[in-house]
Motif scaffolding. Structure first.
Motif, mmCIF file in Angstrom:
data_model
loop_
_atom_site.group_PDB
_atom_site.id
_atom_site.type_symbol
_atom_site.label_atom_id
_atom_site.label_comp_id
_atom_site.label_asym_id
_atom_site.label_seq_id
_atom_site.Cartn_x
_atom_site.Cartn_y
_atom_site.Cartn_z
ATOM 1 N N ILE A 179 42.687 11.675 -14.445
ATOM 2 C CA ILE A 179 43.399 12.377 -13.373
ATOM 3 C C ILE A 179 43.687 13.824 -13.790
ATOM 4 O O ILE A 179 43.509 14.764 -13.016
ATOM 5 N N TRP A 180 44.123 14.022 -15.038
ATOM 6 C CA TRP A 180 44.410 15.368 -15.542
ATOM 7 C C TRP A 180 43.147 16.223 -15.550
ATOM 8 O O TRP A 180 43.180 17.408 -15.210
ATOM 9 N N GLN A 181 42.036 15.650 -15.936
ATOM 10 C CA GLN A 181 40.764 16.372 -15.953
ATOM 11 C C GLN A 181 40.373 16.798 -14.531
ATOM 12 O O GLN A 181 39.897 17.917 -14.321
ATOM 13 N N ALA A 182 40.579 15.939 -13.555
ATOM 14 C CA ALA A 182 40.283 16.285 -12.164
ATOM 15 C C ALA A 182 41.183 17.426 -11.693
ATOM 16 O O ALA A 182 40.731 18.339 -10.989
ATOM 17 N N PHE A 183 42.443 17.406 -12.089
ATOM 18 C CA PHE A 183 43.378 18.465 -11.732
ATOM 19 C C PHE A 183 42.925 19.802 -12.311
ATOM 20 O O PHE A 183 42.921 20.825 -11.625
ATOM 21 N N LEU A 184 42.521 19.818 -13.580
ATOM 22 C CA LEU A 184 42.056 21.048 -14.212
ATOM 23 C C LEU A 184 40.764 21.550 -13.573
ATOM 24 O O LEU A 184 40.581 22.757 -13.379
ATOM 25 N N THR A 185 39.863 20.634 -13.236
ATOM 26 C CA THR A 185 38.604 21.022 -12.605
ATOM 27 C C THR A 185 38.861 21.640 -11.235
ATOM 28 O O THR A 185 38.234 22.639 -10.874
ATOM 29 N N ARG A 186 39.789 21.075 -10.501
ATOM 30 C CA ARG A 186 40.116 21.631 -9.182
ATOM 31 C C ARG A 186 40.693 23.038 -9.311
ATOM 32 O O ARG A 186 40.361 23.929 -8.530
ATOM 33 N N GLY A 187 41.535 23.256 -10.306
ATOM 34 C CA GLY A 187 42.092 24.585 -10.539
ATOM 35 C C GLY A 187 41.022 25.593 -10.923
ATOM 36 O O GLY A 187 41.027 26.732 -10.459
ATOM 37 N N ALA A 188 40.082 25.176 -11.767
ATOM 38 C CA ALA A 188 39.001 26.072 -12.171
ATOM 39 C C ALA A 188 38.104 26.404 -10.988
ATOM 40 O O ALA A 188 37.616 27.535 -10.863
ATOM 41 N N LEU A 189 37.888 25.448 -10.107
ATOM 42 C CA LEU A 189 37.072 25.691 -8.924
ATOM 43 C C LEU A 189 37.746 26.714 -8.007
ATOM 44 O O LEU A 189 37.087 27.611 -7.471
ATOM 45 N N THR A 190 39.055 26.619 -7.857
ATOM 46 C CA THR A 190 39.791 27.573 -7.030
ATOM 47 C C THR A 190 39.654 28.982 -7.591
ATOM 48 O O THR A 190 39.397 29.935 -6.857
ATOM 49 N N SER A 204 37.274 30.107 -9.527
ATOM 50 C CA SER A 204 35.878 30.513 -9.372
ATOM 51 C C SER A 204 35.597 30.991 -7.947
ATOM 52 O O SER A 204 34.909 31.997 -7.742
ATOM 53 N N GLN A 205 36.137 30.287 -6.968
ATOM 54 C CA GLN A 205 35.938 30.685 -5.576
ATOM 55 C C GLN A 205 36.604 32.030 -5.285
ATOM 56 O O GLN A 205 36.042 32.869 -4.587
ATOM 57 N N LEU A 206 37.787 32.251 -5.840
ATOM 58 C CA LEU A 206 38.468 33.524 -5.635
ATOM 59 C C LEU A 206 37.702 34.669 -6.283
ATOM 60 O O LEU A 206 37.596 35.758 -5.709
ATOM 61 N N MET A 207 37.152 34.437 -7.452
ATOM 62 C CA MET A 207 36.371 35.468 -8.131
ATOM 63 C C MET A 207 35.094 35.776 -7.354
ATOM 64 O O MET A 207 34.698 36.939 -7.231
ATOM 65 N N ALA A 230 32.073 39.347 -3.776
ATOM 66 C CA ALA A 230 31.341 39.517 -2.521
ATOM 67 C C ALA A 230 31.940 40.637 -1.672
ATOM 68 O O ALA A 230 31.234 41.304 -0.925
ATOM 69 N N ALA A 231 33.241 40.852 -1.813
ATOM 70 C CA ALA A 231 33.900 41.913 -1.057
ATOM 71 C C ALA A 231 33.577 43.287 -1.632
ATOM 72 O O ALA A 231 33.858 44.299 -1.012
#
Length: 54
Positions: A22-33, A35-38, A43-44
């Motif tokens: 569960i902790w690994q999934a939480f960290l992966t979700r944060g890293a994805l966020t 990455s998407q912001l970057m 792109a802007a």
């Protein structure tokens, strides 16, 4: 030692392992966020906010 003790140890170990997943999934979700912001920032076409000079 009794079988009950080892059953309890196994159950605790399984619970800790599940918590790790569960902790690994939480960290992966944060890293994805991040990455998407970057990617959206790149792109802007924005310029870097921090420049270093030597």
């Amino acid at each position: 030692m009794s079988e009950t003790f080892w059953t309890a140890v196994g159950a605790i170990g399984g619970t800790l392992a599940f918590g790790g997943v569960i902790w690994q999934a939480f960290l992966t979700r944060g890293a994805l966020t991040v990455s998407q912001l970057m990617a959206a920032d790149a792109a802007a076409g924005s310029t870097p906010r921090h420049r270093t000079s030597t």
